[in-house]
Design an enzyme around this catalytic site. Structure first.
Site, PDB file in Angstrom:
ATOM      1  N   GLY A  74       0.825  -1.206   0.000  1.00 36.07           N
ATOM      2  CA  GLY A  74       0.000   0.000   0.000  1.00 36.07           C
ATOM      3  C   GLY A  74       0.856   1.251   0.000  1.00 36.07           C
ATOM      4  N   VAL A 119       2.256   3.123   2.365  1.00 37.14           N
ATOM      5  CA  VAL A 119       3.463   3.105   3.195  1.00 37.14           C
ATOM      6  C   VAL A 119       4.478   2.099   2.663  1.00 37.14           C
ATOM      7  CG1 VAL A 119       4.381   2.634   5.501  1.00 37.14           C
ATOM      8  CG2 VAL A 119       2.235   3.891   5.248  1.00 37.14           C
ATOM      9  N   GLY A 120       4.017   0.888   2.364  1.00 40.22           N
ATOM     10  CA  GLY A 120       4.923  -0.149   1.890  1.00 40.22           C
ATOM     11  C   GLY A 120       5.570   0.197   0.562  1.00 40.22           C
ATOM     12  N   ARG A 158      -4.791   4.972  17.054  1.00 32.44           N
ATOM     13  CA  ARG A 158      -3.967   3.826  16.668  1.00 32.44           C
ATOM     14  C   ARG A 158      -4.325   2.595  17.497  1.00 32.44           C
ATOM     15  NH1 ARG A 158      -0.732   8.423  16.805  1.00 32.44           N
ATOM     16  NH2 ARG A 158       0.359   8.943  14.864  1.00 32.44           N
ATOM     17  N   ILE A 163       6.073  -1.441  11.255  1.00 30.30           N
ATOM     18  CA  ILE A 163       5.490  -0.125  11.014  1.00 30.30           C
ATOM     19  C   ILE A 163       3.991  -0.139  11.307  1.00 30.30           C
ATOM     20  CG2 ILE A 163       5.020   1.612   9.225  1.00 30.30           C
ATOM     21  CD1 ILE A 163       7.636   0.923   7.926  1.00 30.30           C
ATOM     22  N   ASN A 176       0.310  -0.201  12.741  1.00 25.16           N
ATOM     23  CA  ASN A 176      -0.248   0.375  13.967  1.00 25.16           C
ATOM     24  C   ASN A 176      -1.141  -0.614  14.719  1.00 25.16           C
ATOM     25  OD1 ASN A 176       0.704   3.065  14.287  1.00 25.16           O
ATOM     26  ND2 ASN A 176      -0.495   3.683  12.509  1.00 25.16           N
ATOM     27  N   ASP A 206       8.049   9.911  14.433  1.00 25.88           N
ATOM     28  CA  ASP A 206       7.425  10.938  15.264  1.00 25.88           C
ATOM     29  C   ASP A 206       8.303  12.186  15.352  1.00 25.88           C
ATOM     30  OD1 ASP A 206       5.363   9.163  15.698  1.00 25.88           O
ATOM     31  OD2 ASP A 206       6.224   8.397  17.563  1.00 25.88           O
ATOM     32  N   ARG A 266       8.052  14.089  12.082  1.00 29.02           N
ATOM     33  CA  ARG A 266       6.787  14.832  12.015  1.00 29.02           C
ATOM     34  C   ARG A 266       6.837  16.076  12.900  1.00 29.02           C
ATOM     35  NH1 ARG A 266       2.600   9.698  12.348  1.00 29.02           N
ATOM     36  NH2 ARG A 266       2.383   9.380  10.096  1.00 29.02           N
ATOM     37  N   HIS A 293       4.347   5.452  20.262  1.00 28.48           N
ATOM     38  CA  HIS A 293       3.799   5.929  18.993  1.00 28.48           C
ATOM     39  C   HIS A 293       2.276   5.866  19.077  1.00 28.48           C
ATOM     40  CE1 HIS A 293       3.704   6.778  14.726  1.00 28.48           C
ATOM     41  NE2 HIS A 293       3.016   5.683  14.480  1.00 28.48           N
TER      42      HIS A 293
END
Length: 213
Positions: A9, A11-12, A88, A118, A120, A148, A151, A175
Site C-alpha cells: 500500500g 506506506v509499503g 492507533r 510499522i 499500527n 514521530d 513529524r 507511537h
C-alpha cells in the site's frame, strides 16, 4: 543485502521505492495479499531504474513467502489503516493477528531476518511479535520514534515558516495519540530555543498535530 517489504500500500510502496532509490539492498521483495498488486508496483519501480540510476532488483509477489527466503531485513507495513477519527490503539484487535502471521511466515523462510514493524499500533505490535515469537530483542525494531521526531520537526517548520533541516527536536514515549511526548522545550531553530520564537499556544498546536500524525 536482501530486504522484504510486506504490504504494498501507500506506506509499503513508498518504503520500497526509497530502499531501491538509495540502493540499500541488492534485492528487494515487495509482497502483498492482493493479487497482482505488488507485482504492478514492482514493475513501475523497475521501469524507472535507468531514469533514476539504481540497480536494485525488485520482485513483486502475491502472498508467496518462499520468495522472501534469505532476507536480511523484513519491513512489516501490512494491516488495516486508521479511519478518520480512529486512534492507533483501536487497531489492536484487528492488526495483532495480521502482524503475528506475517512475522511467522517471514521467519519460516528467513529465521535470522531483522524485523522492522510499522503497522499500527506500532509499539504494541512490536511487543507482540517480540513475545509471541520468542525473538531476541535486537531482532525486532519499531520505527515510531524516528517518524514521530520527523513529524515534530515538520510541524515546527510550518509554524516557523522555515526549513525543517534548520531544526533540531525529538519525541519520546510511545507511537500513540496519548503516549507520545514532543519535547518542545528542547527543540531549537539554528541553535535558538523554539520557545523563544513561538508562543505557548503555537507550541501546543505543534505537539497536538505531531501526536495525531
Amino acid at each position: 543485502m536482501k530486504i522484504t517489504v510486506v504490504g504494498a500500500g501507500a506506506v509499503g510502496a513508498t518504503c520500497a521505492d526509497n530502499i531501491a532509490r538509495k540502493e540499500l539492498a541488492q534485492e528487494l521483495v515487495l509482497l502483498d495479499i492482493k493479487e497482482g498488486f505488488a507485482e504492478g508496483k514492482a514493475m513501475d519501480m523497475m521501469q524507472t531504474m535507468t531514469l533514476l540510476g539504481f540497480d536494485t532488483k525488485i520482485t513483486g509477489v502475491t502472498n508467496d513467502y518462499s520468495k522472501t527466503a534469505g532476507s536480511d531485513v523484513a519491513v512489516i507495513t501490512s494491516g488495516l489503516p486508521r479511519k478518520p477519527g480512529m486512534t492507533r490503539e483501536e487497531l489492536i484487535g484487528i492488526n495483532a493477528g495480521i502482524v503475528k502471521g506475517v512475522a511467522e511466515n517471514i521467519l519460516k523462510h528467513s529465521p535470522k531476518a531483522i524485523i522492522v514493524v510499522i503497522s499500527n499500533p506500532m509499539d504494541t505490535m512490536t511487543y507482540l511479535a517480540l513475545k509471541s515469537l520468542g525473538l531476541p530483542k535486537n531482532q525486532i525494531i519499531g520505527m515510531g520514534g524516528i517518524l514521530d521526531s520527523a513529524r515534530f520537526k515538520y510541524y515546527l517548520s510550518v509554524a516557523l515558516d522555515c526549513n525543517a533541516s534548520d531544526l533540531q527536536g525529538f519525541v519520546i514515549g510511545g507511537h500513540g495519540d496519548t503516549t507520545m511526548i514532543p519535547l518542545t522545550r528542547l527543540a531549537t531553530y539554528q541553535s535558538l530555543p523554539v520557545s523563544n520564537l513561538l508562543d505557548a499556544a503555537a507550541l501546543d498546536k505543534v505537539a497536538a498535530d505531531t501526536m495525531v500524525g
